[in-house]
Scaffold this motif. Structure first.
Motif, PDB file in Angstrom:
ATOM      1  N   ASN A 270       0.814  -1.219   0.000  1.00  0.00           N
ATOM      2  CA  ASN A 270       0.000   0.000   0.000  1.00  0.00           C
ATOM      3  C   ASN A 270       0.846   1.267   0.000  1.00  0.00           C
ATOM      4  N   GLY A 271       1.998   1.246  -0.688  1.00  0.00           N
ATOM      5  CA  GLY A 271       2.834   2.429  -0.768  1.00  0.00           C
ATOM      6  C   GLY A 271       2.140   3.569  -1.486  1.00  0.00           C
ATOM      7  N   THR A 272       2.573   4.785  -1.164  1.00  0.00           N
ATOM      8  CA  THR A 272       1.896   5.958  -1.748  1.00  0.00           C
ATOM      9  C   THR A 272       2.023   6.001  -3.256  1.00  0.00           C
ATOM     10  N   GLU A 273       3.158   5.535  -3.811  1.00  0.00           N
ATOM     11  CA  GLU A 273       3.319   5.543  -5.265  1.00  0.00           C
ATOM     12  C   GLU A 273       2.353   4.568  -5.931  1.00  0.00           C
ATOM     13  N   LEU A 274       2.064   3.445  -5.259  1.00  0.00           N
ATOM     14  CA  LEU A 274       1.236   2.392  -5.849  1.00  0.00           C
ATOM     15  C   LEU A 274      -0.244   2.572  -5.560  1.00  0.00           C
ATOM     16  N   THR A 275      -0.603   3.522  -4.708  1.00  0.00           N
ATOM     17  CA  THR A 275      -2.017   3.822  -4.452  1.00  0.00           C
ATOM     18  C   THR A 275      -2.407   5.194  -4.989  1.00  0.00           C
ATOM     19  N   SER A 276      -1.549   5.786  -5.802  1.00  0.00           N
ATOM     20  CA  SER A 276      -1.808   7.131  -6.322  1.00  0.00           C
ATOM     21  C   SER A 276      -2.874   7.082  -7.414  1.00  0.00           C
ATOM     22  N   ASN A 277      -3.388   8.284  -7.757  1.00  0.00           N
ATOM     23  CA  ASN A 277      -4.394   8.378  -8.817  1.00  0.00           C
ATOM     24  C   ASN A 277      -3.827   7.943 -10.162  1.00  0.00           C
ATOM     25  N   ALA A 278      -2.525   8.159 -10.385  1.00  0.00           N
ATOM     26  CA  ALA A 278      -1.922   7.766 -11.653  1.00  0.00           C
ATOM     27  C   ALA A 278      -1.997   6.251 -11.841  1.00  0.00           C
ATOM     28  N   ILE A 279      -1.758   5.507 -10.781  1.00  0.00           N
ATOM     29  CA  ILE A 279      -1.818   4.041 -10.885  1.00  0.00           C
ATOM     30  C   ILE A 279      -3.265   3.579 -11.020  1.00  0.00           C
ATOM     31  N   LEU A 280      -4.179   4.188 -10.284  1.00  0.00           N
ATOM     32  CA  LEU A 280      -5.583   3.798 -10.389  1.00  0.00           C
ATOM     33  C   LEU A 280      -6.113   4.058 -11.789  1.00  0.00           C
ATOM     34  N   GLU A 281      -5.771   5.200 -12.386  1.00  0.00           N
ATOM     35  CA  GLU A 281      -6.191   5.498 -13.752  1.00  0.00           C
ATOM     36  C   GLU A 281      -5.572   4.522 -14.743  1.00  0.00           C
ATOM     37  N   TRP A 282      -4.292   4.191 -14.520  1.00  0.00           N
ATOM     38  CA  TRP A 282      -3.620   3.259 -15.443  1.00  0.00           C
ATOM     39  C   TRP A 282      -4.264   1.876 -15.377  1.00  0.00           C
ATOM     40  N   ALA A 283      -4.543   1.363 -14.176  1.00  0.00           N
ATOM     41  CA  ALA A 283      -5.148   0.041 -14.036  1.00  0.00           C
ATOM     42  C   ALA A 283      -6.536   0.006 -14.655  1.00  0.00           C
ATOM     43  N   ASP A 284      -7.315   1.091 -14.503  1.00  0.00           N
ATOM     44  CA  ASP A 284      -8.647   1.142 -15.104  1.00  0.00           C
ATOM     45  C   ASP A 284      -8.568   1.216 -16.626  1.00  0.00           C
ATOM     46  N   LYS A 285      -7.586   1.949 -17.142  1.00  0.00           N
ATOM     47  CA  LYS A 285      -7.438   2.083 -18.590  1.00  0.00           C
ATOM     48  C   LYS A 285      -6.958   0.789 -19.223  1.00  0.00           C
ATOM     49  N   GLN A 286      -6.023   0.107 -18.586  1.00  0.00           N
ATOM     50  CA  GLN A 286      -5.463  -1.109 -19.148  1.00  0.00           C
ATOM     51  C   GLN A 286      -6.292  -2.358 -18.814  1.00  0.00           C
ATOM     52  N   LYS A 287      -7.307  -2.213 -17.993  1.00  0.00           N
ATOM     53  CA  LYS A 287      -8.149  -3.341 -17.586  1.00  0.00           C
ATOM     54  C   LYS A 287      -7.325  -4.427 -16.892  1.00  0.00           C
ATOM     55  N   VAL A 288      -6.480  -4.013 -15.969  1.00  0.00           N
ATOM     56  CA  VAL A 288      -5.633  -4.927 -15.197  1.00  0.00           C
ATOM     57  C   VAL A 288      -6.111  -4.930 -13.754  1.00  0.00           C
ATOM     58  N   ALA A 289      -6.355  -6.107 -13.206  1.00  0.00           N
ATOM     59  CA  ALA A 289      -6.771  -6.212 -11.804  1.00  0.00           C
ATOM     60  C   ALA A 289      -5.580  -5.928 -10.893  1.00  0.00           C
ATOM     61  N   TRP A 290      -5.769  -5.014  -9.972  1.00  0.00           N
ATOM     62  CA  TRP A 290      -4.688  -4.629  -9.045  1.00  0.00           C
ATOM     63  C   TRP A 290      -5.105  -5.039  -7.630  1.00  0.00           C
ATOM     64  N   HIS A 291      -4.276  -5.845  -6.998  1.00  0.00           N
ATOM     65  CA  HIS A 291      -4.595  -6.343  -5.660  1.00  0.00           C
ATOM     66  C   HIS A 291      -3.593  -5.780  -4.659  1.00  0.00           C
ATOM     67  N   TYR A 292      -4.132  -5.139  -3.599  1.00  0.00           N
ATOM     68  CA  TYR A 292      -3.296  -4.617  -2.531  1.00  0.00           C
ATOM     69  C   TYR A 292      -3.343  -5.583  -1.345  1.00  0.00           C
ATOM     70  N   ILE A 293      -2.175  -5.881  -0.795  1.00  0.00           N
ATOM     71  CA  ILE A 293      -2.116  -6.781   0.352  1.00  0.00           C
ATOM     72  C   ILE A 293      -2.619  -6.069   1.598  1.00  0.00           C
ATOM     73  N   ALA A 294      -2.941  -6.840   2.632  1.00  0.00           N
ATOM     74  CA  ALA A 294      -3.360  -6.239   3.888  1.00  0.00           C
ATOM     75  C   ALA A 294      -2.183  -5.518   4.530  1.00  0.00           C
ATOM     76  N   PRO A 295      -2.420  -4.387   5.176  1.00  0.00           N
ATOM     77  CA  PRO A 295      -1.307  -3.655   5.807  1.00  0.00           C
ATOM     78  C   PRO A 295      -0.584  -4.515   6.839  1.00  0.00           C
TER      79      PRO A 295
END
Length: 396
Positions: A270-295
């Motif tokens: 759950n790092g800040t770089e991997l939970t940023s809006n840029a990554i969320l937009e990229w995953a939605d655009k590329q149709k890639v499932a992104w799974h975050y582990i439990a803290p």
């Protein structure tokens, strides 16, 4: 001790003659003994009869024997104290201990073997093994080159070079040359039940992302983004920079997908770089499932954590980086070596590249079999005679 010419009975008889009135000089001349000898007999056996003299002689012999046994036992104890700090587990160690006792304490071979508790045939054995000088030198060279490799991976590398040697022989030489990898101490981890992580069965089924940090020789720090395929165990990228934002991560993933293909799932923390809006937009655009582990649960991305340990142990802790360009060059070389040269124990000591190519070949073979011969359709309940219980079970 010199044995006397006279028995106890003869000595007592001579003393009886002297008591009867015969002069000492005459007795000495008659029996051929000196006067000091006669008076020594008199002091020792005077007033005794034959049976008492014999009993005294036997007691003296037994006392002398006990003294010899005590002296031998004391010498054995001294020898064992000298060997107290030596380990005598292997036959070679026992042979060395026997040789030491013979030279230091002037023991016979039989006595030294008895003290050590060794077998005489094992002590006299002489090895007939061939000379391993060339193999030892090559093993030491590989261990110096791959300082964090154990004997199993070094054995795989030796077999690749054409050395007909088994693993146990490599292990023996590895131990004799004291090439054991020193374990670095790590923090204690909590004990408890862990749910086994599902292993992906195809390439690009799941990628793992994580960050590691290191520093240059001048003290400046930099970060490394690693992308890891959990199925083939390939390192897909090692992106080094002084700072890595979410957009930079997305740009790096696009570059990998250009030659690798799209992953089905990406797992990360759950790092800040991997939970940023840029990554969320990229995953939605590329149709890639992104799974975050439990803290606080890094074991949920165990493959990536295991790769982090190998990267840290075999590259970052063994290499000095003078600049960002130098770090990128060395990381690229290590990634190529990891994928194409380094044997991976969980893959049957194949390299990740070899395993990936074999997996792709197996997938293509199965696809061709499916296209060449279509499976026959199972009977359904609409067909005639399909109301049999076994047929219905097969049809589902």
């Amino acid at each position: 001790m010199k044995k006397s010419r006279f028995t106890e009975a003869q000595i007592v008889g001579i003393l009886k003659e002297q008591e009867a009135g015969v002069a000492v000089t005459e007795l000495c001349r008659k029996h051929g003994v000196s006067s000091p000898t006669f008076y020594k007999w008199k002091a020792k056996y005077g007033g005794l009869d034959v049976s008492e003299a014999r009993k005294l002689k036997s007691l003296e012999d037994e006392n002398a024997k006990l003294k010899r046994l005590l002296a031998d036992a004391m010498l054995d104890n001294v020898a064992l104290k000298d060997l107290l700090g030596k380990k005598m587990v292997t036959p070679a160690a026992r042979r060395e201990a026997v040789s030491y006792l013979r030279s230091a304490h002037e023991m016979s071979e039989r006595r030294a073997i008895r003290v050590v508790g060794a077998d005489r045939s094992a002590v006299r054995y002489r090895s007939t093994r061939p000379d391993d000088a060339a193999l030892r030198e090559r093993l030491k060279a590989l261990a110096h080159e791959r300082r964090r490799f154990g004997y199993r991976r070094l054995h795989v590398l030796l077999r690749r070079e054409g050395h007909a040697v088994n693993r146990k022989r490599v292990q023996r030489l590895y131990r004799e040359e004291r090439l054991t990898v020193r374990r670095r101490s790590g923090r204690k981890r909590a004990l408890g039940e862990r749910r086994p992580m599902e292993t992906p069965t195809a390439a690009n089924q799941r990628w793992s992302l994580d960050f590691v940090a290191d520093q240059f020789t001048d003290g400046r720090r930099f970060r490394i983004l690693e992308v890891y395929d959990d199925c083939t165990r390939e390192c897909l990228a090692l992106v080094a920079d002084t700072s890595i934002s979410g957009r930079r991560v997305a740009r790096g993933l696009d570059a990998i997908m250009a030659w690798r293909g799209k992953p089905a799932t990406i797992i990360s923390d759950n790092g800040t770089e991997l939970t940023s809006n840029a990554i969320l937009e990229w995953a939605d655009k590329q149709k890639v499932a992104w799974h975050y582990i439990a803290p606080g649960k890094p074991q949920q991305k165990a493959f990536s954590e295991s790769f982090n340990g190998r990267l840290r142990d075999e590259c970052l802790n063994e290499t000095l980086f003078s600049s960002l360009r130098d770090a990128r060059t060395k990381l690229a070389a290590w990634r190529e070596d990891f994928n194409e040269v380094r044997p991976h124990s969980s893959l049957g000591y194949l390299t990740p590249g070899e395993y990936a190519r074999g997996l792709c070949g197996e997938t293509a073979r199965r696809a061709s079999l499916r296209e060449g011969s279509a499976p026959q359709a199972l009977a359904t309940h609409q067909q005639v005679g399909s109301d049999h219980a076994r047929t219905l079970v097969m049809a589902g």
